[in-house]
Design a protein around this motif. Structure first.
Motif, PDB file in Angstrom:
ATOM      1  N   ALA A  43      37.105  37.006  36.297  1.00  7.14           N
ATOM      2  CA  ALA A  43      37.772  38.189  35.743  1.00  7.14           C
ATOM      3  C   ALA A  43      36.908  39.436  35.944  1.00  7.14           C
ATOM      4  CB  ALA A  43      38.066  37.971  34.266  1.00  7.14           C
TER       5      ALA A  43
ATOM      6  N   GLU B 195      39.764  32.415  39.596  1.00  9.28           N
ATOM      7  CA  GLU B 195      41.150  32.157  39.975  1.00  9.28           C
ATOM      8  C   GLU B 195      41.664  33.298  40.847  1.00  9.28           C
ATOM      9  OE1 GLU B 195      43.633  32.007  36.509  1.00  9.28           O
ATOM     10  OE2 GLU B 195      43.524  34.168  36.179  1.00  9.28           O
TER      11      GLU B 195
ATOM     12  N   SER C 118      44.287  35.952  40.971  1.00 10.36           N
ATOM     13  CA  SER C 118      45.176  36.623  40.032  1.00 10.36           C
ATOM     14  C   SER C 118      46.273  37.374  40.776  1.00 10.36           C
ATOM     15  CB  SER C 118      44.384  37.604  39.167  1.00 10.36           C
ATOM     16  OG  SER C 118      43.884  38.665  39.981  1.00 10.36           O
TER      17      SER C 118
ATOM     18  N   ASN D   2      47.051  31.669  39.864  1.00  5.54           N
ATOM     19  CA  ASN D   2      47.729  31.472  38.580  1.00  5.54           C
ATOM     20  C   ASN D   2      49.232  31.645  38.778  1.00  5.54           C
ATOM     21  OD1 ASN D   2      48.287  34.264  38.535  1.00  5.54           O
ATOM     22  ND2 ASN D   2      46.464  34.713  37.306  1.00  5.54           N
TER      23      ASN D   2
END
Length: 379
Positions: free
Chosen positions: A92, A138, A140, A170
């Motif tokens: 993130a 991940e 995104s 995701n």
């Protein structure tokens, strides 16, 4: 003008994967290459390496043989600075980094392009590695949107986007990528790499040519590992146990280059000390190895399972996969540990791995409990 069928294509790679490459080269030669390809297979077997070969072949402009490795298209495909040609999982914090255009002059803060370039450099240097991206990273929806925003700058050149570890998209990213596949811009191609294509949306899979990449032979694993290590590589460093644990994956071999000796030694001690009921010494050894994280504890248990299976192989007269470790173990001292005991032990180790993964108990508590239960009734 030279006709497309006069162009020869050559995708490089290990012999074990030649059949899959022939299929792709035929599609290139016949000018029917799909706009989306998904390559799946065991981690560390060269999916990213093949993806880069495809990217070079599609972007190459040589009139006779592709990829030539010399033209602008080939150089762009191999350029770590061409960050727009890649999508891969980020944490993130990494995904929220500012773009180069938004950073003030003189700032030393890492931009999103800097972060991506760093990862691409690692992939280009060794595409077999399995430890490049953070476990919690991940793909995104913002990364997919950023990819789509670059299409307007493509011009009339061929564009290839490699979506590495695409099974880490995701839900929002998967839906956004599906919309992209429904309306792929002209002369734009996507190459996805995944450990299992079953983790992708069925609607994404249906729009991609599926290529399953085979694992390498032991000889190929050693050859590729030494090649990646470079001219100064020590052949003895790639031990028989490293090759055995790799199971056809150079990426796993690189991990075990540094960890095989310690993990195999601990696994051997775990079995012997458990059989001798020497729990205090074993618990102390486990604590010294600091197996508190789920990934570390279960990584050790994978090696322990491998070693128990090797003992079973030896009893049945089959070839073992960890000859160096097995040479130092005297299981004749424990005659009651037969095939039934070993099969039960393997099941108990698997149950422990599931308990650790569930996080209902700490990894250390699970390992200590396993030491007591392992070969229960046969000690």
């Amino acid at each position: 003008m030279v006709e497309d069928e006069m162009i020869k294509y050559r995708l490089n790679g290990p012999a074990s994967q030649e059949r899959q490459r022939i299929r792709l080269m035929a599609a290139l030669c016949e000018n029917r290459f799909p706009q989306a390809v998904v390559i799946d297979g065991t981690p560390g077997i060269g999916k990213k390496a093949l993806a880069m070969e495809i990217s070079k072949a599609l972007q190459c402009t040589d009139m006779f043989e592709r990829p030539c490795g010399q033209c602008f298209g080939c150089k762009m495909a191999a350029d770590p600075g061409a960050a727009d040609n890649w999508v891969f999982p980020l944490t993130a914090a990494e995904a929220q980094a500012k773009s180069a255009e938004d950073v003030k002059a003189g700032s030393r803060a890492k931009t999103l392009q800097d972060i991506k370039q760093g990862y691409i450099e690692q992939i280009v240097a060794n595409p077999y590695r399995t430890d490049i991206f953070d476990a919690g990273a991940e793909i995104s929806v913002n990364l997919i949107r950023a990819m789509k925003s670059t299409f307007v700058m493509k011009g009339d050149r061929t564009r290839v986007v490699i979506v590495a570890e695409a099974d880490r998209m995701n839900d929002a990213a998967s839906n956004a990528f599906l919309k992209t596949l429904e309306e792929v811009p002209p002369d734009t191609y996507f190459v996805l790499t995944v450990a299992s294509r079953e983790r992708l949306l069925p609607t994404i899979r249906s729009r991609c040519l599926a290529i399953h990449l085979s694992s390498l032979t032991d000889a190929e694993v050693k050859e590729e590992t030494l090649r990646m290590l470079g001219d100064d590589a020590d052949e003895d460093q790639v031990s028989r146990d490293v090759i055995g644990l790799s199971l056809g994956s150079p990426g796993k071999a690189f991990f075990y280059l540094e960890n095989a000796k310690a993990l195999c030694g601990l696994a051997s001690d775990f079995i012997v000390k458990s059989l001798k009921n020497d729990y205090s010494a074993l618990f102390e050894e486990l604590a010294e190895n600091d197996l508190t994280e789920v990934s570390e504890a279960n990584g050790f248990l994978e090696v322990l399972s491998f070693l128990i299976a090797d003992i079973l192989r030896k009893q049945s007269g089959a070839a073992v996969r960890l000859p160096d470790t097995m040479a130092g173990m005297d299981m004749d001292a424990f005659p009651r540990v037969d095939a039934d005991a070993l099969e039960m032990a393997l099941a108990t180790v698997q149950e422990t791995m599931e308990r650790i993964a569930s996080r209902r108990s700490t990894a250390m508590m699970c390992l200590q409990s396993l030491a007591i239960k392992l070969f229960e009734g046969y000690k």
